[in-house]
Design an enzyme around this catalytic site. Structure first.
Site, PDB file in Angstrom:
ATOM      1  N   PRO A 140       0.539  -1.090   9.283  1.00 40.56           N
ATOM      2  CA  PRO A 140       1.668  -1.647  10.318  1.00 40.56           C
ATOM      3  C   PRO A 140       1.900  -3.096   9.922  1.00 40.56           C
ATOM      4  O   PRO A 140       1.030  -4.045   9.735  1.00 40.56           O
ATOM      5  CB  PRO A 140       0.800  -1.541  11.743  1.00 40.56           C
ATOM      6  CG  PRO A 140      -0.144  -0.584  11.328  1.00 40.56           C
ATOM      7  CD  PRO A 140      -0.440  -0.549   9.967  1.00 40.56           C
ATOM      8  N   ARG A 158      -3.987  -8.220  -4.180  1.00 46.16           N
ATOM      9  CA  ARG A 158      -3.040  -7.151  -3.541  1.00 46.16           C
ATOM     10  C   ARG A 158      -1.911  -6.752  -4.832  1.00 46.16           C
ATOM     11  O   ARG A 158      -1.935  -7.429  -5.738  1.00 46.16           O
ATOM     12  CB  ARG A 158      -2.135  -7.494  -2.611  1.00 46.16           C
ATOM     13  CG  ARG A 158      -3.161  -7.979  -1.110  1.00 46.16           C
ATOM     14  CD  ARG A 158      -3.685  -6.979  -0.571  1.00 46.16           C
ATOM     15  NE  ARG A 158      -4.586  -7.422   0.690  1.00 46.16           N
ATOM     16  CZ  ARG A 158      -5.927  -7.424   0.621  1.00 46.16           C
ATOM     17  NH1 ARG A 158      -6.467  -7.335  -0.670  1.00 46.16           N
ATOM     18  NH2 ARG A 158      -6.530  -8.116   1.689  1.00 46.16           N
TER      19      ARG A 158
END
Ligand SMILES: [Zn+2]
Length: 300
Positions: free
Chosen positions: A2, A284
């Site tokens: 999300p 990431r």
DNA sequence: CGAAATACCTGGAGGC
DNA sequence: TGCCTCCAGGTATTTC
């Protein structure tokens, strides 16, 4: 996962379920879900019981609803949180990954389950104070009351009160990689790994470039791309990349098939055909096109 | 203060 | 088939 479009999709669903209702009871099945609550799940349960709920508000990925006891009930999806009205009775065993459950009256749903596989989501109460800029605290209400739990979160790209000029300046003051800056929710909120990669691709900027080396126009392009991508994603209910995200009805978003780079490392660039690359940035993955996004300067 | 590193958590995927 | 390791990622906290 999300990010802003997914949070806003959920907020709209939650608004219909929660606004104007009364909390008759609360069960917390996993203590980590109440980890930010003073006194933990016991305090959360005690203070919420009997509370009346106001509109559901969102800033970036943070959602809350003002309660009749003067606090805000914070609701964060983390990376796998789902809110589902499953019409459960008190005492019914939790479904898989159900971490907490609200019992409601005065609204369309008798219960609201918080389902969260990875337990990065959270429910907790926070005191509130008026916004410093005198504008509404977030999307969903005209109230100026901003929870302390979200006071360190900047306005997001879909917020009409966001000052794009100031954000642009602030971004370019940082020497960090531009992607890291985009993910810093205290500078600009709403971006996660997906939309940061997508916006950088559309703007033709490599995520590892120091933000301070970018021109005002380049940063403006990134922000404008972010606005347009998030609006398009929102119109399709968000991105359900791995089924961890669904809306309050359990429906997946359909924006995943419009993603240009996220999750497409090794595949062909949809702009130029070059094979997409992936590097690690800020622990990431950053997926980009080495042809469309030049590490140093770029002329398409 | 900014910025980087680290911890948290769970299940899917891949190697053997 | 089972066991192991790696990977995903939003945010608070710790460290420098
Ligand atoms: Zn390309």
């Amino acid at each position: 996962m999300p990010e802003l479009p997914e949070a806003e999709t959920v907020r709209r669903g939650l608004a219909e379920i929660l606004a104007g209702t009364k909390i008759e009871g609360l069960e917390v099945f996993h203590p980590r879900t109440a980890r930010y609550q003073n006194g933990g799940s016991a305090q959360l349960t005690q203070q919420l019981s009997g509370a009346h709920l106001d509109a559901v508000v969102r800033r970036g990925k943070f959602m809350w609803t003002l309660t009749s006891n003067g606090q805000a009930l914070m609701m964060h999806l983390g990376m796998s949180g789902q809110f589902r009205p499953l019409a459960k009775q008190a005492g019914e065993a939790p479904v898989r990954h159900e971490r907490a459950r609200l019992y409601l009256s005065g609204g369309p749903a008798q219960s609201l389950s918080f389902i969260d596989q990875r337990t990065f989501g959270a429910l907790y109460l926070s005191p509130t104070a008026n916004t410093e800029d005198g504008a509404p605290a977030g999307c969903g209400s005209d109230s100026l009351l901003l929870p302390a739990g979200a006071s360190h979160i900047a306005r997001d790209l879909l917020d009409p009160h966001l000052d794009l000029v100031k954000v642009n300046q602030r971004i370019r003051k940082s020497k960090s990689p531009i992607k890291n800056v985009l993910l810093n929710q205290s500078i600009i909120s709403g971006f996660g790994n997906i939309y940061a990669d997508e916006a950088l691709f559309v703007a033709g900027v490599h995520g590892a470039r120091s933000a301070s080396t970018l021109t005002r126009q380049q940063v403006a392009q990134i922000l404008q791309a972010g606005i347009e991508i998030m609006e398009r994603s929102l119109s399709r209910g968000g991105t359900s990349f791995d089924q961890l995200y669904v809306d309050v009805n359990g429906s997946a978003g359909t924006f995943a098939d419009e993603l240009l780079v996220y999750g497409r490392a090794g595949q062909a660039c949809r702009e130029c055909g070059h094979e997409l690359s992936s590097i690690s940035l800020n622990k990431r993955s950053h997926v980009y096109c080495a042809n469309c996004q030049r590490p140093s300067r770029n002329l398409k």
